[in-house]
Write an enzyme that holds these catalytic residues in place. Structure first.
Site, PDB file in Angstrom:
ATOM      1  N   HIS A 197       0.801  -1.219   0.000  1.00  0.00           N
ATOM      2  CA  HIS A 197       0.000   0.000   0.000  1.00  0.00           C
ATOM      3  C   HIS A 197       0.836   1.272   0.000  1.00  0.00           C
ATOM      4  O   HIS A 197       0.462   2.268  -0.602  1.00  0.00           O
ATOM      5  CB  HIS A 197      -0.973  -0.028   1.183  1.00  0.00           C
ATOM      6  CG  HIS A 197      -2.088  -0.984   0.955  1.00  0.00           C
ATOM      7  ND1 HIS A 197      -2.880  -1.480   1.943  1.00  0.00           N
ATOM      8  CD2 HIS A 197      -2.508  -1.568  -0.194  1.00  0.00           C
ATOM      9  CE1 HIS A 197      -3.751  -2.323   1.421  1.00  0.00           C
ATOM     10  NE2 HIS A 197      -3.545  -2.394   0.126  1.00  0.00           N
ATOM     11  N   ARG A 304      12.511 -12.178 -18.005  1.00  0.00           N
ATOM     12  CA  ARG A 304      13.364 -12.970 -17.101  1.00  0.00           C
ATOM     13  C   ARG A 304      12.505 -14.065 -16.463  1.00  0.00           C
ATOM     14  O   ARG A 304      11.946 -13.898 -15.385  1.00  0.00           O
ATOM     15  CB  ARG A 304      13.965 -12.079 -16.022  1.00  0.00           C
ATOM     16  CG  ARG A 304      14.992 -11.063 -16.535  1.00  0.00           C
ATOM     17  CD  ARG A 304      15.495 -10.217 -15.386  1.00  0.00           C
ATOM     18  NE  ARG A 304      16.739  -9.515 -15.678  1.00  0.00           N
ATOM     19  CZ  ARG A 304      16.819  -8.222 -15.996  1.00  0.00           C
ATOM     20  NH1 ARG A 304      15.731  -7.490 -16.089  1.00  0.00           N
ATOM     21  NH2 ARG A 304      18.000  -7.662 -16.210  1.00  0.00           N
ATOM     22  N   ARG A 342      13.651 -15.408 -22.007  1.00  0.00           N
ATOM     23  CA  ARG A 342      14.921 -16.002 -21.619  1.00  0.00           C
ATOM     24  C   ARG A 342      14.649 -17.223 -20.756  1.00  0.00           C
ATOM     25  O   ARG A 342      13.821 -17.153 -19.845  1.00  0.00           O
ATOM     26  CB  ARG A 342      15.748 -14.988 -20.837  1.00  0.00           C
ATOM     27  CG  ARG A 342      17.076 -15.556 -20.394  1.00  0.00           C
ATOM     28  CD  ARG A 342      17.945 -14.498 -19.788  1.00  0.00           C
ATOM     29  NE  ARG A 342      17.540 -14.208 -18.424  1.00  0.00           N
ATOM     30  CZ  ARG A 342      18.147 -13.297 -17.663  1.00  0.00           C
ATOM     31  NH1 ARG A 342      19.126 -12.567 -18.168  1.00  0.00           N
ATOM     32  NH2 ARG A 342      17.748 -13.081 -16.439  1.00  0.00           N
ATOM     33  N   GLU A 435      26.918 -12.199 -22.182  1.00  0.00           N
ATOM     34  CA  GLU A 435      27.049 -11.553 -20.872  1.00  0.00           C
ATOM     35  C   GLU A 435      28.283 -12.017 -20.106  1.00  0.00           C
ATOM     36  O   GLU A 435      28.480 -11.653 -18.955  1.00  0.00           O
ATOM     37  CB  GLU A 435      25.784 -11.735 -20.034  1.00  0.00           C
ATOM     38  CG  GLU A 435      25.304 -13.156 -19.920  1.00  0.00           C
ATOM     39  CD  GLU A 435      23.964 -13.278 -19.212  1.00  0.00           C
ATOM     40  OE1 GLU A 435      23.543 -12.349 -18.503  1.00  0.00           O
ATOM     41  OE2 GLU A 435      23.335 -14.338 -19.373  1.00  0.00           O
ATOM     42  N   ASN A 458      24.853  -6.076 -17.658  1.00  0.00           N
ATOM     43  CA  ASN A 458      24.958  -6.178 -16.190  1.00  0.00           C
ATOM     44  C   ASN A 458      25.995  -7.225 -15.806  1.00  0.00           C
ATOM     45  O   ASN A 458      26.854  -6.981 -14.960  1.00  0.00           O
ATOM     46  CB  ASN A 458      23.613  -6.560 -15.571  1.00  0.00           C
ATOM     47  CG  ASN A 458      22.501  -5.639 -15.994  1.00  0.00           C
ATOM     48  OD1 ASN A 458      22.764  -4.550 -16.464  1.00  0.00           O
ATOM     49  ND2 ASN A 458      21.253  -6.066 -15.844  1.00  0.00           N
ATOM     50  N   ASP A 459      25.903  -8.369 -16.422  1.00  0.00           N
ATOM     51  CA  ASP A 459      26.881  -9.405 -16.123  1.00  0.00           C
ATOM     52  C   ASP A 459      28.182  -9.190 -16.880  1.00  0.00           C
ATOM     53  O   ASP A 459      29.260  -9.442 -16.343  1.00  0.00           O
ATOM     54  CB  ASP A 459      26.308 -10.793 -16.465  1.00  0.00           C
ATOM     55  CG  ASP A 459      25.430 -11.312 -15.337  1.00  0.00           C
ATOM     56  OD1 ASP A 459      25.834 -11.163 -14.170  1.00  0.00           O
ATOM     57  OD2 ASP A 459      24.340 -11.850 -15.623  1.00  0.00           O
ATOM     58  N   ARG A 469      28.645  -7.767  -8.927  1.00  0.00           N
ATOM     59  CA  ARG A 469      27.666  -6.685  -9.039  1.00  0.00           C
ATOM     60  C   ARG A 469      26.769  -6.578  -7.813  1.00  0.00           C
ATOM     61  O   ARG A 469      26.058  -5.603  -7.633  1.00  0.00           O
ATOM     62  CB  ARG A 469      26.834  -6.830 -10.324  1.00  0.00           C
ATOM     63  CG  ARG A 469      25.841  -7.955 -10.315  1.00  0.00           C
ATOM     64  CD  ARG A 469      25.335  -8.230 -11.732  1.00  0.00           C
ATOM     65  NE  ARG A 469      23.894  -8.073 -11.845  1.00  0.00           N
ATOM     66  CZ  ARG A 469      23.150  -8.673 -12.767  1.00  0.00           C
ATOM     67  NH1 ARG A 469      23.712  -9.451 -13.688  1.00  0.00           N
ATOM     68  NH2 ARG A 469      21.868  -8.485 -12.820  1.00  0.00           N
ATOM     69  N   CYS A 506      20.295  -5.566 -23.676  1.00  0.00           N
ATOM     70  CA  CYS A 506      19.165  -5.605 -22.740  1.00  0.00           C
ATOM     71  C   CYS A 506      19.601  -5.350 -21.290  1.00  0.00           C
ATOM     72  O   CYS A 506      18.792  -5.425 -20.383  1.00  0.00           O
ATOM     73  CB  CYS A 506      18.427  -6.944 -22.829  1.00  0.00           C
ATOM     74  SG  CYS A 506      19.428  -8.344 -22.313  1.00  0.00           S
TER      75      CYS A 506
HETATM   76  C1  PEP Z   1      22.469  -8.788 -17.884  1.00  0.00           C
HETATM   77  O1  PEP Z   1      23.288  -9.540 -17.353  1.00  0.00           O
HETATM   78  O2  PEP Z   1      22.760  -7.682 -18.356  1.00  0.00           O
HETATM   79  C2  PEP Z   1      21.048  -9.172 -17.967  1.00  0.00           C
HETATM   80  C3  PEP Z   1      20.188  -8.473 -18.685  1.00  0.00           C
HETATM   81  O3  PEP Z   1      20.650 -10.231 -17.237  1.00  0.00           O
HETATM   82  P1  PEP Z   1      20.383 -10.176 -15.663  1.00  0.00           P
HETATM   83  O4  PEP Z   1      20.428  -8.761 -15.247  1.00  0.00           O
HETATM   84  O5  PEP Z   1      19.058 -10.819 -15.467  1.00  0.00           O
HETATM   85  O6  PEP Z   1      21.528 -11.004 -15.166  1.00  0.00           O
HETATM   86 MG    MG Z   2      22.721 -11.553 -16.801  1.00  0.00          MG
END
Ligand code: PEP
Ligand code: MG
Length: 583
Positions: A197, A304, A342, A435, A458-459, A469, A506
């Site tokens: 809420h 995801r 994915r 990645e 990200n990875d 990370r 992505c």
């Molecule tokens: C990434 O690694 O950039 C990615 C999109 O996958 P996740 O963030 O789910 O590891």
């Molecule tokens: Mg990833």
């Protein structure tokens, strides 16, 4: 030395970007911690004096009552508490901390109690050790009296100058309703979900909010500057000058984009020089698919699917039919637009937690497509569900954590095998996530093998720079602009183009206005970002001249470090700033 640019990642639940000073509120200990401006020190000492007087009166009353109704001996407990109240290590120490460290009375009291507690616990004397309970009692009473029954967070916010960001373990809806939102520009919580809420309330107030950070109240110190993005879930603690510039721009763009969301929804994404860019959306919770459509995404670039596992009672979400239903609904909702699903990117720990209730820790190891090949029972179930759903829309299957051509080939062969066992199923495009550096370095080969490539920055950043990370101690070094990362990104773009394969990004990097410009310069023409960030990215791209971005990118891969790349991007930032100013 204070660390700068500490990054935390949570779940963005109310979009918008905000920068402000942290007010840290922990409801468990009922503590609010804050550094005082010079002018507030005396008022804070006065609060303490008043609380002390009130505590004394209460304890004297209690002592008299107990002595009358129970006995003298029992009343002595409170006489001892009164002595404790006068102990120089308590009230005077609190006063000293307020004066010398300029912290609010509640925080100073918490500190003084902690110090005394340590002394008592260390003493060999059993009598003193037993006083620990009394200390907690007197301390708790003082704390309550400091607040006079008002919620400390609400009253503190009233007294401080904005812009503030409230950092809390959690905020109840009634407290949220009382906060002065003209000063509080953002909210950051250790726990919370998009549907609680408080979140519903702040979303309707347009307050950027990030939840589910786990330990924000421990990592963030009162008074620190923090920047938050309620779309991507990013939180940066003590951004340095460069980061602050980027975040200010991002905040301006976000405000501008949100203001004109309706106008921009149907407009295609193009750069300033007319280059068409494809913008897809990332999705974690299938029920939120409406947001993807609302922001005008051209498809889902990354679903995801492992989030299905978290929501499964036991491991029930793994049932083929339940999965099939989810995938079918997604495909139908987006049709004829493509939906990239994915396959489960869950490490061993996540599976173990699901089946045995163990704590969640992702590590290197058996995850992504590696896990799929090893535990092909799970993969087969997911694949059957996916292939059965395929006729309901435009499905693309994306394999996570690919590290080699052989691995990709094996997974693809397995998919073919499963498909042959299902009547009437046509071939579905299968892509590889890039990645890990191994995949980027072999992107030329993977591009010929896979139907499409999707870069997970990200990875890729964490594995290239050896920065976990999820470890906030290292997050200041988590740097998308490192030339090493940019070189890998360029390799993938070149590979994708040469093989005439669809390739896109992505990862979160694509959701940052300036970094997306750099990605355009590196050759990318398609991105998938969290729905709330999509309008911001679309708006930013309008300020990017792709030829200029290319020149920047060429120099960026040859730069010494992130600093140099930041300078190269300055002219683009300037144009974006002007675009915002122009409405
Ligand atoms: C990434 O690694 O950039 C990615 C999109 O996958 P996740 O963030 O789910 O590891
Ligand atoms: Mg990833």
């Amino acid at each position: 030395m204070t660390r700068t640019n500490v990054r935390l990642n949570g779940r963005g639940v109310a979009e918008g970007t905000a920068i402000g000073r942290a007010v840290v509120a922990v409801s468990d200990a009922r503590q609010v911690r804050y550094r005082l401006a010079a002018g507030r020190v005396d008022r804070e000492r006065q609060r303490l004096r008043a609380a002390r007087v009130m505590t004394r009166t209460q304890l004297e009353d209690i002592s008299t009552r107990v002595s009358r109704t129970v006995g003298q001996a029992q009343a002595a407990i409170f006489a001892a508490q009164l002595l404790m109240l006068d102990d120089p290590m308590l009230a005077s120490r609190v006063d000293e901390l307020i004066r010398t460290e300029r912290i609010n009375a509640d925080w100073a009291l918490e500190r003084a109690i902690g110090e005394l507690h340590e002394v008592f616990a260390r003493e060999g004397d059993a009598w003193l050790r037993e006083r620990i309970g009394d200390l907690a009692d007197v301390g708790g009473r003082l704390q309550r009296n400091l607040r006079l029954g008002r919620d400390p967070l609400v009253s503190l916010v009233q007294e401080l100058d904005g812009p503030l960001i409230v950092v809390a373990d959690e905020v109840s809806p009634s407290i949220a309703a009382q906060l002065d939102w003209s000063k509080v520009r953002g909210l950051v919580c250790d726990v919370g979900s998009p549907t609680n809420h408080t979140v519903i309330l702040v979303r309707s107030l347009g307050i950027p909010t990030v939840v589910g950070l786990g330990s924000a109240t421990q990592v963030i110190l009162p008074g620190q500057t923090i920047a938050i993005d309620g779309a991507t879930g990013e939180v940066v603690v003590e951004p340095d000058q460069q980061a602050l510039e980027r975040w200010t721009l991002r905040a301006q763009l976000a405000t501008a984009a949100l203001r004109k969301l309706d106008e921009w929804r149907a407009v295609p994404a193009v750069t300033a020089d007319g280059l068409r860019i494809r913008l897809d959306a990332n999705l974690e919770i299938a029920e939120e698919v409406g947001r993807v459509i609302d922001v005008g995404a051209e498809g889902i670039g990354l679903y995801r699917s492992e989030f299905l596992l978290d929501r499964a009672p036991g491991a029930g979400g793994l049932h083929e039919d339940a999965q099939f239903e989810t995938y079918r609904r997604l495909l139908e909702a987006l049709a004829p637009r493509p939906v990239t699903i994915r396959t489960f990117d869950a490490g061993e720990e996540r599976w173990e937690r699901l089946t045995h209730g163990l704590a969640h820790r992702e590590r290197f190891g058996l995850r992504g497509v590696r896990a799929a090949l090893q535990h092909d029972d799970r993969f087969r179930v997911q694949m059957r569900a996916l292939l059965r759903a395929a006729p309901f829309g435009q499905l693309r299957i994306l394999l996570p954590f690919v590290t080699s051509v052989v691995e990709f080939r094996q997974a693809r062969a397995l998919i073919g095998d499963i498909g042959r066992g299902l009547p009437g199923v046509a071939a579905v495009p299968v892509g590889a996530m890039i990645e890990v550096p191994a995949a980027a370095l072999t992107a030329d080969r993977l591009a010929r093998e896979a139907d499409f490539l999707s870069v997970g920055t990200n990875d890729l950043i964490q594995y290239t720079l050896a920065i976990d990370r999820t470890d906030e101690r290292l997050s200041g070094h988590y740097e998308p602009r490192e030339p090493a990362v940019l070189r890998l990104l360029r390799m993938v773009a070149v590979a994708g183009r040469r093989a005439s394969r669809d390739f896109s990004v992505c990862g979160e990097m694509a959701a940052d206005p300036l970094l997306v410009a750099l990605l355009v310069g590196l050759g990318y023409r398609a991105f998938s970002v969290t729905p709330a960030a999509l309008p911001v990215v679309k708006r930013s791209l309008r300020a990017v001249d792709s030829r200029f971005a290319e020149r920047c990118a060429r120099q960026a891969v040859a730069a010494d470090g992130a600093e140099g790349v930041h300078r190269l991007l300055a002219p683009i930032a300037e144009v974006m700033g002007r675009l915002v100013a122009g409405g």
